[in-house]
Design a protein around this motif. Structure first.
Motif, PDB file in Angstrom:
ATOM      1  N   ASP B  90       8.056  30.379 -33.796  1.00  0.00           N
ATOM      2  CA  ASP B  90       7.661  29.291 -32.706  1.00  0.00           C
ATOM      3  C   ASP B  90       6.125  29.405 -32.150  1.00  0.00           C
ATOM      4  O   ASP B  90       5.370  28.475 -32.039  1.00  0.00           O
ATOM      5  CB  ASP B  90       8.550  29.225 -31.504  1.00  0.00           C
ATOM      6  CG  ASP B  90       9.961  28.880 -31.930  1.00  0.00           C
ATOM      7  OD1 ASP B  90      10.009  28.217 -32.930  1.00  0.00           O
ATOM      8  OD2 ASP B  90      11.035  29.481 -31.137  1.00  0.00           O
ATOM      9  N   ARG B 135      22.104  28.454 -36.630  1.00  0.00           N
ATOM     10  CA  ARG B 135      21.035  27.227 -36.306  1.00  0.00           C
ATOM     11  C   ARG B 135      19.760  27.822 -36.314  1.00  0.00           C
ATOM     12  O   ARG B 135      18.842  27.056 -36.473  1.00  0.00           O
ATOM     13  CB  ARG B 135      21.704  26.730 -35.211  1.00  0.00           C
ATOM     14  CG  ARG B 135      21.378  25.284 -34.810  1.00  0.00           C
ATOM     15  CD  ARG B 135      22.244  24.584 -33.422  1.00  0.00           C
ATOM     16  NE  ARG B 135      23.261  25.191 -33.295  1.00  0.00           N
ATOM     17  CZ  ARG B 135      23.702  25.803 -32.311  1.00  0.00           C
ATOM     18  NH1 ARG B 135      22.670  25.968 -31.343  1.00  0.00           N
ATOM     19  NH2 ARG B 135      24.771  26.479 -31.889  1.00  0.00           N
ATOM     20  N   GLU B 136      19.547  28.803 -35.486  1.00  0.00           N
ATOM     21  CA  GLU B 136      18.475  29.325 -35.111  1.00  0.00           C
ATOM     22  C   GLU B 136      17.702  29.737 -36.312  1.00  0.00           C
ATOM     23  O   GLU B 136      16.234  29.489 -36.636  1.00  0.00           O
ATOM     24  CB  GLU B 136      18.523  30.732 -34.517  1.00  0.00           C
ATOM     25  CG  GLU B 136      19.211  30.943 -33.135  1.00  0.00           C
ATOM     26  CD  GLU B 136      18.205  30.705 -31.989  1.00  0.00           C
ATOM     27  OE1 GLU B 136      17.004  31.200 -32.284  1.00  0.00           O
ATOM     28  OE2 GLU B 136      18.472  30.272 -30.905  1.00  0.00           O
ATOM     29  N   ARG B 139      16.181  26.593 -37.920  1.00  0.00           N
ATOM     30  CA  ARG B 139      15.076  26.179 -37.031  1.00  0.00           C
ATOM     31  C   ARG B 139      14.030  26.981 -37.587  1.00  0.00           C
ATOM     32  O   ARG B 139      12.542  26.460 -37.814  1.00  0.00           O
ATOM     33  CB  ARG B 139      15.260  26.557 -35.447  1.00  0.00           C
ATOM     34  CG  ARG B 139      14.432  25.545 -34.479  1.00  0.00           C
ATOM     35  CD  ARG B 139      14.931  25.538 -33.325  1.00  0.00           C
ATOM     36  NE  ARG B 139      15.121  26.834 -32.590  1.00  0.00           N
ATOM     37  CZ  ARG B 139      14.179  27.712 -32.197  1.00  0.00           C
ATOM     38  NH1 ARG B 139      12.812  27.201 -32.268  1.00  0.00           N
ATOM     39  NH2 ARG B 139      14.566  28.726 -31.717  1.00  0.00           N
ATOM     40  N   SER B 142      12.613  25.705 -40.902  1.00  0.00           N
ATOM     41  CA  SER B 142      11.917  24.762 -40.988  1.00  0.00           C
ATOM     42  C   SER B 142      10.433  24.616 -40.213  1.00  0.00           C
ATOM     43  O   SER B 142       9.550  24.315 -40.571  1.00  0.00           O
ATOM     44  CB  SER B 142      12.654  23.436 -40.262  1.00  0.00           C
ATOM     45  OG  SER B 142      12.439  23.439 -38.684  1.00  0.00           O
ATOM     46  N   GLY B 143      10.318  25.413 -39.078  1.00  0.00           N
ATOM     47  CA  GLY B 143       9.065  25.996 -38.580  1.00  0.00           C
ATOM     48  C   GLY B 143       8.154  26.514 -39.738  1.00  0.00           C
ATOM     49  O   GLY B 143       7.022  26.199 -39.642  1.00  0.00           O
TER      50      GLY B 143
END
Lengths: 226, 226
Positions: B90, B135-136, B139, B142-143
């Motif tokens: 992130d 899920r993490e 994420r 995709s990041g």
DNA sequence: GCACAAACGGAAGAGGTCGACCGTTTAGCG
DNA sequence: CGCTAAACGGTCGACCTCTTCCGTTTGTGC
């Protein structure tokens, strides 16, 4: 006496060294080695010895009689491939183009690792300290050093390449191996391609300090699962 | 957040969800986690559970009561570091320079692997399939993909870079880890430097096919010793 | 073909880890 | 301060692997 580090059966089919060995014993020994190679290639060297014995169609005691310890079986099973690795370096030295020679040698060894996970593990961690093995290893090491120097001299290899980078590559290559040999080969190829690319003398970005790895570390390090 | 799958004490110190938890129990739980992290960092995740219990100063039963299975202890012990890895992505996305962001993220994760062998192993192989974790992970994946695309768009990353190469790197990095964290760090740094060098768009030599690795493979593959 | 020793197979012992039970202790609350 | 249930620790059984023992089979030379 089994196993002066593995009296290689192919070396001398008809020799009668110290004493007579019964035919069935010789036969079983060969089948054990083959079974070990097969099982190790598939599942790595941590398959139980009992599985090897079963696979070879012999009792556990027979396995142990031929190979007093688990490690001696592993060493014997991969002695031939180990020899091939050493030979690869000798061959590379004969190449007119040292950089091509080096690449070819590394490619071959990485391929052997990818094709046979058991060999890869054995090659990296479980080889015995038999003096002969030690000598061969030293010879390979000095051969590699010469090869590296030559490749630097011809300007094809970056000057800050270090012989420890060979060790680094072989460890990394072992790390990317997968369950299926096909996947392992693909991963290994890709890794090697990346590695070779950065080996070229691109002056602008110097590498950090070499890792404190010698070829010996390949054989001593406990390659833990984690 | 970390740790559904083991009611995390830090999450909500004052919540009394279903029932009251005794202070000593909470205390022991924390000590077990710390002991596990310490032991794993040093020797990898294959240390016996009994050793963890001893280190934490509790009985084996207490360990088992808090973490019904060996894997649940491992997962809980590294939940925080796992979260950090996700967060790293992130953060990288916030960087104006996508290539710098990517390098920073990869450097951080590789460093975490090198510093803590146990985490490296856990990160690569033993994380649970809890839906939240999954899920993490998705994420993060995709990041990373977005980051890669941006870096390609700015011309800083070679066009044939593949997201599987991230997996490749992390596997390779795990492979070069040594017994001592210092040696691991050195090896990891060197490896990463090589890798980053070949990531630049040097047109002349295309890479071979990407390896059939997805990030998921990190977590599923049995990282066998051999 | 016979006899002997080499080699064999199955089963048992040793070591070690995981997971479970159970009697005892102790924190928390009235 | 005393009660109750939660939590604890030591111990025990199951399982798995490596290694060894022992009675039996089998190859080999005479």
């Amino acid at each position: 006496m089994p196993d002066r580090l593995s009296r290689n059966p192919s070396t001398s089919p008809a020799d009668t060294p110290t004493r007579r060995q019964r035919a069935d014993a010789r036969n079983n020994r060969a089948r054990l080695l083959q079974a070990a190679r097969d099982a190790y290639a598939l599942d790595g060297t941590d398959v139980p010895s009992s599985a090897i014995a079963r696979r070879a169609g012999v009792g556990a005691a027979t396995l142990y009689r031929h190979f007093p310890t688990r490690d001696s079986l592993i060493a014997a099973a991969f002695a031939e491939q180990f020899g091939q690795c050493i030979a690869t370096v000798d061959e590379a030295l004969k190449d007119d183009d040292p950089w091509r020679g080096l690449r070819t040698a590394l490619t071959k060894v990485c391929r052997m690792q990818a094709e046979d996970r058991g060999f890869s593990a054995a090659f990296l961690a479980e080889f015995p300290d038999a003096p002969e093995v030690r000598r061969e290893r030293a010879r390979a090491e000095s051969g590699l050093a010469r090869l590296i120097q030559r490749a630097k001299d011809t300007g094809q290899l970056r000057k800050d390449f270090d012989s420890s980078d060979i060790t680094l590559l072989l460890l990394a290559n072992n790390g990317v191996l997968q369950d299926s040999p096909a996947a392992s080969m693909a991963a290994s190829r890709r890794l090697l391609a990346y590695f070779f690319q950065s080996c070229r003398p691109t002056d602008d970005t110097p590498l950090p300090e070499p890792a404190p790895l010698r070829l010996d570390d390949l054989y001593r390090a406990p390659r833990r699962t984690g």
